[in-house]
Design an enzyme around this catalytic site. Sequence first.
Site, mmCIF file in Angstrom:
data_model
loop_
_atom_site.group_PDB
_atom_site.id
_atom_site.type_symbol
_atom_site.label_atom_id
_atom_site.label_comp_id
_atom_site.label_asym_id
_atom_site.label_seq_id
_atom_site.Cartn_x
_atom_site.Cartn_y
_atom_site.Cartn_z
ATOM 1 N N ASP A 1 50.474 -22.479 -6.232
ATOM 2 C CA ASP A 1 50.338 -23.228 -4.975
ATOM 3 C C ASP A 1 49.385 -24.414 -5.072
ATOM 4 O O ASP A 1 48.748 -24.798 -4.091
ATOM 5 C CB ASP A 1 49.868 -22.289 -3.839
ATOM 6 C CG ASP A 1 50.812 -21.123 -3.649
ATOM 7 O OD1 ASP A 1 52.006 -21.296 -3.911
ATOM 8 O OD2 ASP A 1 50.340 -20.049 -3.239
ATOM 9 N N HIS B 1 57.722 -24.049 -3.504
ATOM 10 C CA HIS B 1 57.252 -25.408 -3.782
ATOM 11 C C HIS B 1 57.587 -26.303 -2.596
ATOM 12 O O HIS B 1 58.750 -26.443 -2.236
ATOM 13 C CB HIS B 1 57.896 -25.940 -5.061
ATOM 14 C CG HIS B 1 57.499 -25.157 -6.288
ATOM 15 N ND1 HIS B 1 58.009 -25.403 -7.530
ATOM 16 C CD2 HIS B 1 56.624 -24.147 -6.443
ATOM 17 C CE1 HIS B 1 57.468 -24.566 -8.409
ATOM 18 N NE2 HIS B 1 56.628 -23.793 -7.765
HETATM 19 P P1 GDP Z 1 53.244 -25.376 -5.166
HETATM 20 O O1 GDP Z 1 53.714 -23.955 -5.151
HETATM 21 O O2 GDP Z 1 52.304 -25.661 -6.279
HETATM 22 O O3 GDP Z 1 54.373 -26.368 -5.103
HETATM 23 O O4 GDP Z 1 52.403 -25.564 -3.813
HETATM 24 P P2 GDP Z 1 52.803 -25.051 -2.344
HETATM 25 O O5 GDP Z 1 53.882 -25.903 -1.822
HETATM 26 O O6 GDP Z 1 53.017 -23.578 -2.337
HETATM 27 O O7 GDP Z 1 51.438 -25.278 -1.572
HETATM 28 C C1 GDP Z 1 50.841 -26.528 -1.504
HETATM 29 C C2 GDP Z 1 50.687 -26.886 -0.016
HETATM 30 O O8 GDP Z 1 49.784 -27.957 0.103
HETATM 31 C C3 GDP Z 1 51.975 -27.373 0.622
HETATM 32 O O9 GDP Z 1 51.984 -26.999 1.971
HETATM 33 C C4 GDP Z 1 51.883 -28.889 0.481
HETATM 34 O O10 GDP Z 1 52.633 -29.573 1.464
HETATM 35 C C5 GDP Z 1 50.417 -29.092 0.689
HETATM 36 N N1 GDP Z 1 49.812 -30.231 0.003
HETATM 37 C C6 GDP Z 1 50.072 -30.737 -1.228
HETATM 38 N N2 GDP Z 1 49.210 -31.724 -1.529
HETATM 39 C C7 GDP Z 1 48.386 -31.840 -0.471
HETATM 40 C C8 GDP Z 1 47.265 -32.673 -0.186
HETATM 41 O O11 GDP Z 1 46.824 -33.497 -0.992
HETATM 42 N N3 GDP Z 1 46.642 -32.502 1.015
HETATM 43 C C9 GDP Z 1 47.084 -31.591 1.934
HETATM 44 N N4 GDP Z 1 46.428 -31.502 3.081
HETATM 45 N N5 GDP Z 1 48.136 -30.809 1.708
HETATM 46 C C10 GDP Z 1 48.772 -30.912 0.510
HETATM 47 P P1 IMO Z 2 54.207 -21.078 -6.885
HETATM 48 O O1 IMO Z 2 55.247 -21.545 -7.870
HETATM 49 C C1 IMO Z 2 51.157 -18.184 -5.752
HETATM 50 C C2 IMO Z 2 51.497 -14.180 -7.491
HETATM 51 C C3 IMO Z 2 51.765 -13.114 -6.435
HETATM 52 C C4 IMO Z 2 51.123 -11.905 -7.105
HETATM 53 C C5 IMO Z 2 51.457 -12.132 -8.577
HETATM 54 C C6 IMO Z 2 52.691 -11.370 -9.051
HETATM 55 O O2 IMO Z 2 54.586 -21.291 -5.470
HETATM 56 O O3 IMO Z 2 52.867 -21.610 -7.229
HETATM 57 P P2 IMO Z 2 55.290 -11.672 -8.652
HETATM 58 O O4 IMO Z 2 56.087 -11.637 -7.371
HETATM 59 O O5 IMO Z 2 55.451 -12.916 -9.434
HETATM 60 O O6 IMO Z 2 55.510 -10.443 -9.489
HETATM 61 O O7 IMO Z 2 53.757 -11.576 -8.152
HETATM 62 O O8 IMO Z 2 51.672 -13.515 -8.734
HETATM 63 N N1 IMO Z 2 52.448 -15.322 -7.472
HETATM 64 C C7 IMO Z 2 52.181 -16.491 -6.905
HETATM 65 N N2 IMO Z 2 51.122 -16.908 -6.189
HETATM 66 N N3 IMO Z 2 52.166 -19.040 -6.015
HETATM 67 C C8 IMO Z 2 53.224 -18.648 -6.737
HETATM 68 O O9 IMO Z 2 54.209 -19.492 -7.088
HETATM 69 C C9 IMO Z 2 53.285 -17.316 -7.212
HETATM 70 N N4 IMO Z 2 54.159 -16.611 -7.934
HETATM 71 C C10 IMO Z 2 53.636 -15.398 -8.095
HETATM 72 O O10 IMO Z 2 51.146 -13.430 -5.214
HETATM 73 O O11 IMO Z 2 49.726 -11.991 -6.980
HETATM 74 MG MG MG Z 3 53.767 -22.310 -3.881
#
Ligand code: GDP
Ligand code: IMO
Ligand code: MG
Length: 451
Positions: free
Chosen positions: A19, A47
């Site tokens: 994340d 994502h």
């Molecule tokens: P990923 O799994 O690595 O793609 O990340 P996620 O989408 O799960 O979580 C990142 C969150 O942060 C999302 O809600 C994005 O829209 C948000 N986000 C990304 N970059 C920024 C930033 O620079 N500032 C803020 N406020 N939000 C961001």
């Molecule tokens: P993105 O791509 C955050 C974490 C789960 C748990 C551990 C194992 O959005 O960054 P799983 O279901 O993979 O067996 O869970 O890994 N986990 C993540 N946490 N972002 C993710 O993906 C994750 N993918 C798995 O919360 O702790």
């Molecule tokens: Mg994510």
Amino acid sequence: MMGQSNLGHTCVVGLGWGDEGKGKIVDLLCADYDVVVRYNGGANAGHTVCVGGEKFALHLLPSGVLHEDTWAVIGPGVVVDPLKLLEEIDGLAERGISVDRLRISDRAHVVLEYHKLEDRLSELAASDEAQIGTTARGIGPCYSDKMQRGTAVRMCDLLRSDRLGEQLAEIVRFKKAYLAGAYGQDVGLDAEELTAVMLVAAERLRGYVCDTTSFLHERMAAGDRILFEGANGTLLDVNHGTYPFVTSSQVTSAGVAGGAGVPSSAVQHVVGVIKAYATRVGRGPFATELDNAMGEAIRQKGHEFGTTTGRPRRCGWFDAVATRYSVRLNGATELAMMHLDTLSGFEEVGVCTGYRIDGKVCDTFPAIAEDFERIEPVFEMLPGWMEDVSGIDTMEKLPENTRNYLKRVATLVGAPVTIASVGPDRTQTIFGETCAFSDRSSPARISTASP
Ligand code: GDP
Ligand code: IMO
Ligand code: MG
């Protein structure tokens, strides 16, 4: 965008526990790439891509899928839940986005209903200490079957309509006995029903399934640029993460070779995505966690709730020890620092520069999860920035304290910050060289894009 192969192929990978903002960076960089490839994980990923106020949450589809000229590939290293994938494809279609350029590896393994059941049952049966806090998407059980072989189903199997029923009947017989023995549950799985559902899904996906390995090699030979999109985060990597509180795949840039079917030399640039602070969702060690009002303030300001499960994310200060470990593991050539806007308004911001264990400060990452409980993080507190940075578009215009923060992080972790993110939208991104790590000799070329 032919003929740009001299610029090289790039991997975008999270350096934390997921994340970090990989979706935003992949989407943004895709403007300069011809193909985007997922190489690991499955629908555990969430994502987010934000374009002009519209938000897209992608789980199995590569985050470049919004670029209609970009090929989107799901590689052999991914575990595919056909029903979730179709849900995603349909969700995009409803918003007027087609995925004609999607290609799914015939070698990718399939997540089936019993994997998700087992994921939930094994978590329920585990003691509080042993629970991983998985996403319940069946990821671990599916990768287990992949290694086990006899009980595995791949995308190419799904398409063999004449044999699928027989294959699933045998596996379901075994799974029912296994789940009943291991968890005392009669799970009421029905092989015929499962086969019927999967045959319908298979027909809908048939047109996308192919030998993506040959496809990628052809594209590379034609001079296309490839962007590899890591799911999850390096500290969740099955080899190097906070085991056993990890996911079940190879997350790091090393996973690209196996998970996409390209030589490791294909990846010339590695963009490590980091947040200006640290987060973790699910259980497991987190040395810099702020289990207090500060952590809550970051969670609220950064909207730190899971994209896949909606769970509140644990928040803490930036951990330079863990991130340096991740930079090394991935060979990160540069860093994208996300959420600088979230950290604005705090008098001071913390960076962990060492782990004190039994009175001794070390800067390496422990192997044993329990060892983290004895860690006392050594924090360096840096002056924060009060200004709203969300509209800033060059590194030079960032407040001095923000620039100092970026420089300090770059120096501590050993890679330059070349992308700074000040909000979720594509436009809220700064490309620059101001924060270059001092040892950097030649700037890498990952993108010519300006958002
Ligand atoms: P990923 O799994 O690595 O793609 O990340 P996620 O989408 O799960 O979580 C990142 C969150 O942060 C999302 O809600 C994005 O829209 C948000 N986000 C990304 N970059 C920024 C930033 O620079 N500032 C803020 N406020 N939000 C961001
Ligand atoms: P993105 O791509 C955050 C974490 C789960 C748990 C551990 C194992 O959005 O960054 P799983 O279901 O993979 O067996 O869970 O890994 N986990 C993540 N946490 N972002 C993710 O993906 C994750 N993918 C798995 O919360 O702790
Ligand atoms: Mg994510």
